[in-house]
Write an enzyme that holds these catalytic residues in place. Sequence first.
Site, mmCIF file in Angstrom:
data_model
loop_
_atom_site.group_PDB
_atom_site.id
_atom_site.type_symbol
_atom_site.label_atom_id
_atom_site.label_comp_id
_atom_site.label_asym_id
_atom_site.label_seq_id
_atom_site.Cartn_x
_atom_site.Cartn_y
_atom_site.Cartn_z
ATOM 1 N N GLU A 95 43.172 47.784 42.997
ATOM 2 C CA GLU A 95 42.487 47.848 41.710
ATOM 3 C C GLU A 95 41.155 47.109 41.767
ATOM 4 O O GLU A 95 41.033 46.071 42.417
ATOM 5 C CB GLU A 95 43.372 47.254 40.613
ATOM 6 C CG GLU A 95 44.583 48.131 40.364
ATOM 7 C CD GLU A 95 45.449 47.667 39.194
ATOM 8 O OE1 GLU A 95 46.005 48.543 38.522
ATOM 9 O OE2 GLU A 95 45.559 46.464 38.956
ATOM 10 N N CYS A 361 42.920 38.497 34.532
ATOM 11 C CA CYS A 361 43.269 37.714 35.719
ATOM 12 C C CYS A 361 44.763 37.773 35.958
ATOM 13 O O CYS A 361 45.559 37.540 35.048
ATOM 14 C CB CYS A 361 42.916 36.245 35.497
ATOM 15 S SG CYS A 361 41.178 35.922 35.510
HETATM 16 N N1 SAH Z 1 43.946 34.841 45.099
HETATM 17 C C1 SAH Z 1 42.856 34.204 44.456
HETATM 18 C C2 SAH Z 1 42.017 35.118 43.601
HETATM 19 C C3 SAH Z 1 42.719 36.109 42.706
HETATM 20 S S1 SAH Z 1 43.474 35.554 41.242
HETATM 21 C C4 SAH Z 1 43.337 33.016 43.666
HETATM 22 O O1 SAH Z 1 44.518 32.892 43.424
HETATM 23 O O2 SAH Z 1 42.491 32.198 43.308
HETATM 24 C C5 SAH Z 1 42.161 35.009 40.165
HETATM 25 C C6 SAH Z 1 42.618 33.903 39.200
HETATM 26 O O3 SAH Z 1 43.554 34.396 38.226
HETATM 27 C C7 SAH Z 1 43.332 32.744 39.902
HETATM 28 O O4 SAH Z 1 42.856 31.512 39.424
HETATM 29 C C8 SAH Z 1 44.758 32.944 39.476
HETATM 30 O O5 SAH Z 1 45.516 31.775 39.562
HETATM 31 C C9 SAH Z 1 44.607 33.464 38.091
HETATM 32 N N2 SAH Z 1 45.797 34.116 37.562
HETATM 33 C C10 SAH Z 1 46.786 34.725 38.267
HETATM 34 N N3 SAH Z 1 47.719 35.241 37.420
HETATM 35 C C11 SAH Z 1 47.305 34.955 36.179
HETATM 36 C C12 SAH Z 1 47.841 35.244 34.874
HETATM 37 N N4 SAH Z 1 48.953 35.934 34.721
HETATM 38 N N5 SAH Z 1 47.153 34.803 33.816
HETATM 39 C C13 SAH Z 1 45.989 34.134 33.953
HETATM 40 N N6 SAH Z 1 45.441 33.840 35.142
HETATM 41 C C14 SAH Z 1 46.089 34.244 36.251
#
Ligand code: SAH
Length: 368
Positions: A95, A361
């Site tokens: 995605e 996110c």
């Molecule tokens: N793998 C990397 C980048 C992708 S996720 C990382 O983890 O940083 C991007 C951001 O979204 C990260 O900070 C992650 O912790 C956050 N994230 C993941 N799941 C989420 C959710 N359900 N709600 C809000 N933020 C989330």
Amino acid sequence: MSAAPANFYDHTRAELLALASRWGFPPVHAARLWSYVYLEGIEDWAAMSDLPARFRAKAEGELAFGRHATAAETHSSDGFTRKYLLELTDGRRIETVLMRYTGRVTACISSQAGCAMGCVFCATGQMGFVRHLTPGEIVAQAMHVDAVLRTTAVPDEATAPALADATHASPHARHERLRNIVLMGMGEPLHNYDAVMKAIDILRDPTGLALGAKKITLSTVGVVPGILRLAAEQRPFHLAVSLHGATQAERAALVPVAKKWPLDELMDACRHYIAKQQRRIFYEWTLIEGKNDTPESAHAVGRLLHGQLAQVNLIPLNPTAGYDGAPTGRDAAKKFQAILADYGLPSTIRQRRGIDIAAGCGQLAIGA
Ligand code: SAH
Ligand code: SF4
């Protein structure tokens, strides 16, 4: 013996020039091919009339434009977020998200199909690891969004009333190029380090898409060797580090790889990065009601990051199928922010965007 054509988008400009010279052509033709693709958005060999027919025929036999087919496209109800389900050549799906904030468009790009890191509240983590993406598969996502911007007017909050109905190209619509990229889609970019760095180099090429280093943000779950390598290589883009817990135990409960790279090692790596790069780190903190959004948690973050060149991005939890938690409300988030400010830590509360199409996110997953 004819091998399958290579992906054009896997090549840096220097590699493309070298390839052309191996075929016996001067660099000028490869340079023109590069500008057709990256500056003019042309992938039709027949339309590349500046190139000699012999070069075109050779290049067409050797190279394919590995653009992703769109398996599905969804637009958020407010019109500011678009999610593309893109198909890779092996049928796997990823995605890519186009986000329209006031005055700028940002592409949220995936670095892997799935993710091996298993963060409990993340839909990509819940689906598990499928495979790494190649540099060309990462670059092609940016090209996909750039192509959308060339052909459609994506409404902006400021101009939404005028452009809300502009589903077709209009002579009055404001068309633009892609300028901002966040590596915050599916996957952990530092788990696919070499491919991601090569993709960023291609995207930054000043004769191509020419994305500014300051317009690129890479987000990591906290892969310590990767952070140290970014510092050693003096990579000039922005770094975001997902924190979520300010003690080892709290963090490890949400982010299982914290067991491999404990919080104190992560903080050492971050301090080293900031000192070496002379650049701030953005820390991401997913706010989960009753779990890590209390004043005590905010004080713990304050103590942990106090004195660092840092900014905290607070992200109220987005819903995912595999995790029960609830997002922190506006008031509690504001209070959390005020406590961070007492420690001299600037912070933002991320706008909730694209939640209705699961493009927020941590909501990116295939088959979930
Ligand atoms: N793998 C990397 C980048 C992708 S996720 C990382 O983890 O940083 C991007 C951001 O979204 C990260 O900070 C992650 O912790 C956050 N994230 C993941 N799941 C989420 C959710 N359900 N709600 C809000 N933020 C989330
Ligand atoms: Fe992977 Fe990042 Fe999701 Fe964790 S939050 S599972 S590292 S994509």
